[in-house]
Each structure stands twice: as structure tokens, then as C-alpha cells.
Design a protein around this motif. Structure first.
Motif, PDB file in Angstrom:
ATOM      1  N   LEU A 110      40.509   8.295 -22.587  1.00 19.27           N
ATOM      2  CA  LEU A 110      39.694   9.338 -21.955  1.00 19.27           C
ATOM      3  C   LEU A 110      40.560  10.244 -21.087  1.00 19.27           C
ATOM      4  O   LEU A 110      40.293  10.466 -19.911  1.00 19.27           O
ATOM      5  N   TYR A 130      40.067   2.171 -26.739  1.00 23.25           N
ATOM      6  CA  TYR A 130      38.745   1.557 -26.820  1.00 23.25           C
ATOM      7  C   TYR A 130      38.341   1.457 -28.284  1.00 23.25           C
ATOM      8  O   TYR A 130      38.685   2.321 -29.103  1.00 23.25           O
ATOM      9  N   VAL A 225      30.527   8.709 -24.431  1.00 23.01           N
ATOM     10  CA  VAL A 225      30.921   7.334 -24.107  1.00 23.01           C
ATOM     11  C   VAL A 225      29.720   6.400 -24.210  1.00 23.01           C
ATOM     12  O   VAL A 225      29.789   5.330 -24.832  1.00 23.01           O
ATOM     13  N   PHE A 229      30.478   3.808 -27.435  1.00 22.88           N
ATOM     14  CA  PHE A 229      31.159   2.544 -27.187  1.00 22.88           C
ATOM     15  C   PHE A 229      30.356   1.427 -27.848  1.00 22.88           C
ATOM     16  O   PHE A 229      29.129   1.407 -27.790  1.00 22.88           O
TER      17      PHE A 229
END
Length: 385
Positions: A110, A130, A225, A229
Motif C-alpha cells: 500500500l 498481502y 482494501v 483482502f
């Protein structure tokens, strides 16, 4: 303070005065009531070191080896999201400061600056990854990290569900306050606005630009996000990453000894004992409290790194004594970046080195390898670890 900084605490105050409120709150805050955030700092600082005297400490070696490379300090700049917005092209500045000091820098997924931009300025950095729902995007990020010859891949695994951060909501980074509220905060920080918002263009989400676009607002990033995620990830996904990455693989977000053992079994080369800087599960153990049992469980089979609450070179020595092989610092360098850019980060690393040397000399340790549990005072008023 007149702009002078002698500690990370001083840099925090300077960062608060320079950054727009919503950016400072994002950097400084934790999840919910910030219990774990406070524990990270307080538990680490509660550890008493055993002073020893009349030992020959005239020659001190602060260097440490990790992943086949010798570093000037057992300290790295851990990944911090949006750090490219704290100063103009901030991740590039931080990477340069780290390289000059002989320590690793980890770029966040990020980030504001992309892998390619940072690699063009200062190659060899680590990359933090991630796992999101789109495995094609993840595979592309791994490939880009390989092409950039990143020195290690830090796979962060403690974000199955984003922790609620009250400060972000109140400051307008998330929730209903919106862009007008953030714009008013920017206008109150003209120095930052000129340096970052105007001279620092283009302001994009770096590595996420292919999926969120080149004109995405911070609120768009937060929404992406939350939507992307992946809560379904398991150790099978770690093995999937391992099959695509042949460099050092580090699992970041370990707080339990059994999870540490699973990391060993997954083929990882290291772990980071971490609670995401107190930004995820509020009420979780501090990193300092979790570290000794995890180090025992790993028993030297892979590298043990730790982060959380590190605000000085003394804290680095404490983490090493608790069982870490290497220590990552997050907010400490980011405060300095926000306050003074590359020069601030370089100064913080000099402070860390100087404070470590004092702690080592007064605990009779002449090398990093001599720092272990024997330099800790047990009992007394400090917490039992």
C-alpha cells in the motif's frame, strides 16, 4: 523544541505539526481503543536491563547477518502504508536513507511509490505482500518483486479482516466525512501541501494503480482494501507463494508458537513476531510478551524478526534479548520521514545506532551475538516475560 529532534518522540511531535490531521492519525493510530498499541510500547519499555561494569567494551560490533547479508545494524525499516505521502516521494527517500545506513528497507504493498520507482532509485529493498482475492494480481506483484531483485518477500498474514480504526473515522480518512474535510486539513498544512501534494505528483496508489486507477482517492483505497483482502487464506496459500518466490520468504504477523511452527513447516525463511503495530486485534499480546515463547518454538530453525513499540536503540536491544534475531521499526522511521524526509530517517538510524552502543556497553555486550536473556533483570517491578 524549535525544530530540533533528539529522539523518536521528538520526531513524532514534528510529524504531527507538519502532516494533515488525517495522515498523522493514520500513521499514529491503532485499532479500536488502542490497548495493544499502548501495550507494545509499555511492555517493551518495562523490561529492565542488567547493568554490568568493568568489562572491556572498547570495541563494539553492531552488525548482524540475515539472509546471507551482513547489515550494519540488526534493524530494518518495516513496511508502512502510504509512507510516500508523508514526504515527497517518501518511499524513495526512506529507501535511500536505509541503503546509506546499511540496513534493509521494506516497501509496503500500500505504497505511494511503485516497486519500479523505488527499484530505479535504490534496488535491493524488501517487498511486503498481502494475499488478496485476485490471485492473478498477487502473482503479478510477486513477479514484479522478482524483476526488481527484491532482497526478501514479507508476506503479511494478519489482515483477514481489517481492524476498525476509530481515529481514521474521526479524522475523515474513512467513513462519511469525505474529501472536503480532508481538503480543509491539507490547507492548514501549506508546507506539506507544496512539498507532497504539488511537487510530489503524480499522487497515485503506486502498486495498486492497475486495480484502483491513477486518480483514486484515499477513500477508494480504503474501500478496495476492505473489499479485496481475502479472509479465506490458509497455509496452503503460503505454500503457493513459496512456489513462486525463490528468495527469502518471511511470514509477518505471528503471535502464537503453533503458528510459528507452521511457518517453519511451510518453507518460510523467517517470521515477524507482530500484531500489525496494534492496528488489528485490539487486546492481543504485545510483541514483546509474545516473542520469547515463539523464539523457543522456532529454536533457531528460521530467522525470528520482531516489531511493535520500538522507539529507541534500547528497545532494539530489549527485543534481541527476548529472542529476536532482527528488529523492524515502523512508526519510528515514518515520523522522521514526515518531519524531515530522507535526512530525518538517516538521523533516526544514527540515533538507534548510538543508543544501541550505549546499551551494549553498559550490559557488557561487545557484539550482537552476545545479547540474550542473560542481560535482562528478572522480577522486581517489571512485568514477567
Amino acid at each position: 523544541m524549535a525544530g530540533k529532534a533528539a529522539s523518536i518522540g521528538d520526531y513524532r511531535a514534528l510529524a504531527k505539526a507538519r502532516l494533515p490531521h488525517f495522515l498523522f492519525e493514520y500513521l499514529d493510530g491503532g485499532s479500536y481503543d488502542e490497548v495493544t498499541l499502548r501495550r507494545n510500547v509499555a511492555d517493551l519499555q518495562s523490561i529492565a536491563l542488567k547493568q554490568r561494569v568493568l568489562r572491556d567494551v572498547s570495541s563494539l560490533d553492531t552488525s548482524a547477518e540475515l539472509f546471507g547479508k551482513r547489515w550494519a545494524l540488526p534493524v530494518g525499516l518495516g513496511p508502512v502504508g502510504l509512507s510516500g505521502l508523508y514526504s515527497r516521494r517518501g518511499e524513495v527517500q526512506a529507501a535511500r536513507a536505509a541503503a546509506a545506513a546499511g540496513v534493509p528497507f521494506a516497501l509496503s504493498t500500500l505504497s505511494a511509490c511503485s516497486i519500479g520507482e523505488v527499484a530505479a532509485a535504490e534496488p535491493g529493498f524488501w517487498f511486503q505482500l498481502y494475499i488478496v482475492k485476485d490471485r492473478g494480481f498477487v502473482a503479478d506483484m510477486i513477479a514484479r518483486a522478482k524483476d526488481a531483485e527484491c532482497g526478501a518477500l514479507l508476506l503479511t498474514v494478519d489482515l483477514a479482516a481489517p481492524g476498525t480504526r476509530y481515529r481514521d473515522y474521526r479524522a475523515g480518512l474513512s467513513g462519511s466525512l469525505g474529501g472536503t474535510h480532508r481538503l480543509a486539513q491539507v490547507l492548514r498544512r501549506p508546507e506539506w501541501a507544496w512539498d507532497v501534494a504539488l511537487r510530489g505528483r503524480p499522487l497515485t496508489m503506486g502498486n495498486l494503480e492497475p486495480v484502483v486507477g491513477s486518480n483514486a482517492a484515499l477513500s477508494d483505497l480504503m474501500g478496495w482494501v476492505a473489499r479485496n483482502f481475502d479472509a479465506s487464506i490458509t497455509w496452503k496459500d503460503v505454500e503457493w507463494v513459496r512456489s513462486r518466490w525463490d528468495g527469502p520468504l518471511v511470514i509477518k504477523g505471528i503471535l502464537d508458537p503453533d503458528d510459528a511452527r507452521s511457518a517453519v513447516a511451510s518453507g518460510a525463511d523467517g517470521i515477524v513476531v507482530s500484531n500489525h503495530g496494534g492496528r488489528q486485534l485490539d487486546g492481543a499480546l504485545s510483541s514483546a510478551r509474545a516473542l520469547p515463547a515463539i523464539a523457543d518454538a522456532v529454536a533457531g530453525r528460521i530467522a525470528v524478526l520482531a516489531d511493535g513499540g520500538v522507539r529507541s536503540g534500547l528497545d532494539v536491544v530489549r527485543m534481541l534479548a527476548l529472542g529476536a534475531d532482527f528488529v523492524l521499526m515502523g512508526r519510528g522511521w515514518a515520523y522522521a520521514l514526515a518531519a524531515r524526509g530522507e535526512a530525518g530517517v538517516a538521523h533516526v538510524l544514527k540515533l538507534i545506532a548510538a543508543e544501541m552502543r550505549v546499551a551494549m556497553a553498559l550490559t557488557a555486550c561487545t557484539s550482537i551475538g552476545e545479547i540474550d536473556e542473560k542481560i535482562l533483570e528478572r522480577g522486581g517491578n517489571q512485568a514477567t516475560f
